[in-house]
Design an enzyme around this catalytic site. Structure first.
Site, PDB file in Angstrom:
ATOM      1  N   ASP A  50       0.832  -1.165   0.000  1.00  0.00           N
ATOM      2  CA  ASP A  50       0.025   0.095  -0.103  1.00  0.00           C
ATOM      3  C   ASP A  50       0.804   1.297   0.088  1.00  0.00           C
ATOM      4  O   ASP A  50       1.418   1.667   0.923  1.00  0.00           O
ATOM      5  CB  ASP A  50      -0.994  -0.188   1.314  1.00  0.00           C
ATOM      6  CG  ASP A  50      -1.714   0.874   1.488  1.00  0.00           C
ATOM      7  OD1 ASP A  50      -1.994   2.009   0.421  1.00  0.00           O
ATOM      8  OD2 ASP A  50      -2.325   1.245   2.560  1.00  0.00           O
ATOM      9  N   ASP A  64      -3.861   4.172   2.483  1.00  0.00           N
ATOM     10  CA  ASP A  64      -5.195   3.956   2.717  1.00  0.00           C
ATOM     11  C   ASP A  64      -5.671   2.741   3.279  1.00  0.00           C
ATOM     12  O   ASP A  64      -6.999   2.628   2.930  1.00  0.00           O
ATOM     13  CB  ASP A  64      -5.780   4.597   1.403  1.00  0.00           C
ATOM     14  CG  ASP A  64      -5.730   3.542   0.279  1.00  0.00           C
ATOM     15  OD1 ASP A  64      -4.886   2.562   0.437  1.00  0.00           O
ATOM     16  OD2 ASP A  64      -6.394   3.849  -0.855  1.00  0.00           O
ATOM     17  N   ASP A 105      -1.821  -1.195  -3.784  1.00  0.00           N
ATOM     18  CA  ASP A 105      -2.026  -0.410  -5.078  1.00  0.00           C
ATOM     19  C   ASP A 105      -0.891  -0.735  -6.191  1.00  0.00           C
ATOM     20  O   ASP A 105       0.130  -1.192  -5.730  1.00  0.00           O
ATOM     21  CB  ASP A 105      -2.217   1.055  -4.702  1.00  0.00           C
ATOM     22  CG  ASP A 105      -1.242   1.756  -3.794  1.00  0.00           C
ATOM     23  OD1 ASP A 105       0.124   1.148  -3.991  1.00  0.00           O
ATOM     24  OD2 ASP A 105      -1.582   2.055  -2.888  1.00  0.00           O
ATOM     25  N   ASP A 145      -5.407 -10.371 -15.704  1.00  0.00           N
ATOM     26  CA  ASP A 145      -6.462 -11.221 -15.320  1.00  0.00           C
ATOM     27  C   ASP A 145      -7.613 -10.921 -16.346  1.00  0.00           C
ATOM     28  O   ASP A 145      -7.943  -9.585 -16.481  1.00  0.00           O
ATOM     29  CB  ASP A 145      -7.056 -11.183 -14.237  1.00  0.00           C
ATOM     30  CG  ASP A 145      -7.305 -12.497 -13.486  1.00  0.00           C
ATOM     31  OD1 ASP A 145      -8.175 -13.254 -13.962  1.00  0.00           O
ATOM     32  OD2 ASP A 145      -6.975 -12.923 -12.299  1.00  0.00           O
ATOM     33  N   ASP A 179      -9.698 -16.175 -16.729  1.00  0.00           N
ATOM     34  CA  ASP A 179     -10.730 -16.643 -15.428  1.00  0.00           C
ATOM     35  C   ASP A 179     -11.940 -17.361 -16.056  1.00  0.00           C
ATOM     36  O   ASP A 179     -12.558 -17.348 -16.961  1.00  0.00           O
ATOM     37  CB  ASP A 179     -11.451 -15.428 -14.928  1.00  0.00           C
ATOM     38  CG  ASP A 179     -12.059 -15.717 -13.519  1.00  0.00           C
ATOM     39  OD1 ASP A 179     -11.585 -15.930 -12.674  1.00  0.00           O
ATOM     40  OD2 ASP A 179     -13.474 -15.182 -13.497  1.00  0.00           O
ATOM     41  N   GLU A 208      -7.915 -20.649 -16.374  1.00  0.00           N
ATOM     42  CA  GLU A 208      -8.400 -21.304 -15.209  1.00  0.00           C
ATOM     43  C   GLU A 208      -9.699 -22.151 -15.783  1.00  0.00           C
ATOM     44  O   GLU A 208     -10.655 -21.664 -16.265  1.00  0.00           O
ATOM     45  CB  GLU A 208      -8.764 -20.385 -13.975  1.00  0.00           C
ATOM     46  CG  GLU A 208      -9.446 -20.805 -12.835  1.00  0.00           C
ATOM     47  CD  GLU A 208     -10.217 -20.029 -12.079  1.00  0.00           C
ATOM     48  OE1 GLU A 208     -10.210 -20.136 -11.006  1.00  0.00           O
ATOM     49  OE2 GLU A 208     -11.125 -19.448 -12.633  1.00  0.00           O
ATOM     50  N   HIS A 259      -5.018 -16.953  -4.909  1.00  0.00           N
ATOM     51  CA  HIS A 259      -5.828 -16.056  -4.276  1.00  0.00           C
ATOM     52  C   HIS A 259      -7.142 -16.817  -3.601  1.00  0.00           C
ATOM     53  O   HIS A 259      -7.965 -16.273  -3.113  1.00  0.00           O
ATOM     54  CB  HIS A 259      -6.334 -14.768  -4.854  1.00  0.00           C
ATOM     55  CG  HIS A 259      -7.119 -14.942  -6.037  1.00  0.00           C
ATOM     56  ND1 HIS A 259      -6.635 -15.850  -7.169  1.00  0.00           N
ATOM     57  CD2 HIS A 259      -8.099 -14.704  -6.590  1.00  0.00           C
ATOM     58  CE1 HIS A 259      -7.312 -15.882  -8.138  1.00  0.00           C
ATOM     59  NE2 HIS A 259      -8.291 -15.297  -7.622  1.00  0.00           N
ATOM     60  N   ASP A 260      -7.410 -18.019  -4.183  1.00  0.00           N
ATOM     61  CA  ASP A 260      -8.606 -18.592  -3.837  1.00  0.00           C
ATOM     62  C   ASP A 260      -8.236 -20.011  -3.113  1.00  0.00           C
ATOM     63  O   ASP A 260      -9.307 -20.752  -2.672  1.00  0.00           O
ATOM     64  CB  ASP A 260      -9.119 -19.246  -5.077  1.00  0.00           C
ATOM     65  CG  ASP A 260      -9.794 -18.204  -6.112  1.00  0.00           C
ATOM     66  OD1 ASP A 260     -10.316 -17.300  -5.422  1.00  0.00           O
ATOM     67  OD2 ASP A 260      -9.726 -18.575  -7.359  1.00  0.00           O
TER      68      ASP A 260
END
Ligand code: ISL
Length: 555
Positions: free
Chosen positions: A26, A30, A34, A103, A204, A256, A325-326
């Protein structure tokens, strides 16, 4: 095998590093990671040996599913930065010889995408961009399908008295691939990003684009799958996208593919099919799960080796990954995140980086980040976890058991902020991040490992270098040698050279019952010599010449 035949495909040799942007770094404090934060960490990734970065979605999005619900494919989510930042990232990375992979989420958009607003309001031709159907009588959805998030797939629209289809969240309406205009839009998006200099796409849920019929479904746990998984027209769309767009660029795709079996995977990714280059499948992450990936059973190394062998030998080229990330963190899944944390994380690294295929490392994997340490579901953010909890509640599964299973498998396990140092928010941000930082960042963090030659991070760097230096590790054939419920041995063979990877997935000393020998290439216990007894979570790679006397069996 002639190694030179592979060399024209540069992406086969790359280490791909997946970044989940909101949890990586970050820069403006915030609480949300990013693009500028990613730019600031490029030298670190270069030093690790990364050649490609796959960015989870950074497009404009209302974030119902953390960016997998896109409202504008030509703009950047302001929480993550701007288009200028993105251009800068592509350029700066390129200077370091790192390519950026985007992605491509094209099965669905956000319900806040302009196309959907127009579709809902029946403006111009947009109605047909999505899938609308009449219900079957009062309050009854068009069919009995269930979503990937264990929920409804049809959302009722009062104004038109019709339902729209969403295989994922209701804020992710499915696009209609019967409509040529949708395909033309997708081609335009792909060209836009490829022209900006990206090197490829991670596509995806790419095997469920085409819904062939809308009859009731039979399957479990996802009802209806048989009507839309891996349909011929889906293959045709992939071939067209390749021919019309991708083949004009020096790029690659990794698809995927959900619920995919080997036969379907071959159709999607074998080179002569000219569809995708490589594929993410899931079998190897589910050897210790029942039906749903939320219900655990005992791990078995023999089973894992069988699954790995099937896929390593079944496809010409694999996408090798153990985290994304899953998924839960692999050290908490197939490793042991307590007293053998470091050793077992090194064991998994050894397994992964000696397998055949393009390598994908997920942020934090290289420093051994573990599953989260949250104490209640209120600390979670993932819609899938909430839906699973609701579903299990309906099935009368008691709360402590629900929480136990969610803790094991929630997608949020992989989404806690990257642990850069031991400061309050792990060096990710100076304010409280959008999701909790794991308390173990005090011990597990990048800063404490980066200069330590014996750290997990250094071990990853060594393995990556080893791979770069060895054609056998990159291109050698995969051979399954031996396994039982705790031990695993496999080999990579090129001409007369053989590398053997020996792994003990248990907290007990175990003996390998084979007369193996060879020079030690790498060992998580810093061994100089191989001996057939492996300590708890020991991993060792040995090298030999097949012309020498080496015996090995096949399981
Ligand atoms: O995570 C899963 C298992 O619990 C899958 O069901 C997952 O939803 C599936 O692999 C598809 O994943 C991809 O598409 C989803 C998005 O939520 C995931 O993050 C993404 O990786 C919808 O776009």
């Amino acid at each position: 095998m002639d190694v030179t035949t592979f060399h024209n495909e540069w992406w086969k040799e790359k280490i791909v590093y997946q970044i989940y942007p909101r949890s990586f770094c970050d820069s403006d404090n915030d609480g949300i990671g990013d693009i500028a934060g990613i730019i600031s960490r490029l030298p670190y990734l270069k030093d690790l040996g990364v050649g490609v970065i796959w960015l989870s979605p950074v497009y404009a999005s209302p974030d119902a599913d953390n960016g997998y619900d896109i409202s504008d494919y030509y703009d950047i989510n302001p929480k993550l930065g701007s288009m200028d930042d993105m251009t800068k990232l592509i350029e700066q990375a390129k200077k370091l010889d790192i390519g950026i992979m985007m992605d491509l989420v094209i099965n669905h958009t956000s319900d806040e995408h302009e196309w959907f607003t127009k579709s809902r309001n029946k403006i111009d031709d947009y109605r047909n961009y999505y899938i609308w159907r009449k219900g079957r009588g009062k309050g009854k959805a068009p069919n009995n399908w269930t979503s990937f998030f264990m929920d409804e797939v049809w959302e009722y629209d009062h104004a038109s008295d019709e339902y729209y289809l969403h295989l994922f969240h209701k804020k992710q309406p499915d696009l209609n691939y019967e409509n040529e205009k949708v395909i033309a839009e997708v081609e335009k998006i792909m060209r836009f990003w490829l022209d900006k200099g990206i090197v490829g796409f991670r596509c995806d849920v790419i095997n469920v684009l085409v819904k062939e019929t809308f009859e009731d479904g039979k399957g479990f746990p996802i009802k209806g799958l048989e009507h839309y998984k891996s349909k011929e027209q889906n293959h045709q769309i992939l071939r067209d996208l390749r021919q019309n767009v991708l083949s004009h660029y020096d790029c690659f795709t990794v698809g995927e593919a959900v619920m995919v079996n080997l036969e379907e995977a071959r159709l999607l990714s074998e080179p002569d099919r000219k569809e995708l280059d490589i594929l993410f499948y899931f079998d190897h992450l589910e050897v210790d799960r029942y039906v749903s990936r939320y219900i655990p059973k005992r791990f078995n190394a023999l089973k894992l080796l069988k699954v790995l062998t099937k896929w390593q030998q079944g496809l010409s080229w694999n996408a090798v990954y153990f985290e994304n990330h899953d998924q839960p963190r692999i050290v908490s899944h197939y490793g042991q995140d307590k007293e053998y944390w470091e050793r077992s994380a090194k064991l998994i690294a050894t397994m992964q980086l000696t397998l055949r295929g393009t390598q994908f490392i997920y942020q934090g994997q290289e420093i051994g980040m573990t599953n989260f340490d949250f104490s209640s579901i209120d600390e979670l953010r993932d819609i899938e976890s909430f839906n699973i909890d609701r579903l299990m509640k309906k099935l009368f599964i008691p709360k402590p058991l629900r929480w136990k299973w969610i803790k094991l498998s929630s997608r949020d396990n992989a989404r806690t902020p990257m642990q850069w140092d031991d400061s309050e928010y792990g060096g990710f941000s100076t304010i409280k991040p959008w999701i909790g930082v794991n308390a173990n960042h005090k011990q597990i963090n990048q800063a404490s490992q980066v200069d330590d030659p014996e750290s997990l991070l250094s071990y990853y760097r060594q393995l990556i270098q080893l791979r770069k230096d060895s054609d056998t590790l990159k291109y050698g054939e995969f051979v399954s040698v031996y396994a039982n419920s705790h031990l695993m041995v496999f080999a990579r063979v090129l001409e007369s050279e053989i590398y053997l990877t020996l792994l003990n997935f248990s907290s007990k000393q175990r003996k390998i019952p084979l007369p193996l020998s060879g020079e030690v290439v790498i060992s998580n216990l810093l061994r100089d010599e191989y001996c057939s007894t492996l300590e708890a979570y020991e991993a060792i790679v040995i090298k030999n010449d097949l012309n020498a006397e080496v015996e090995y069996d096949y399981i």
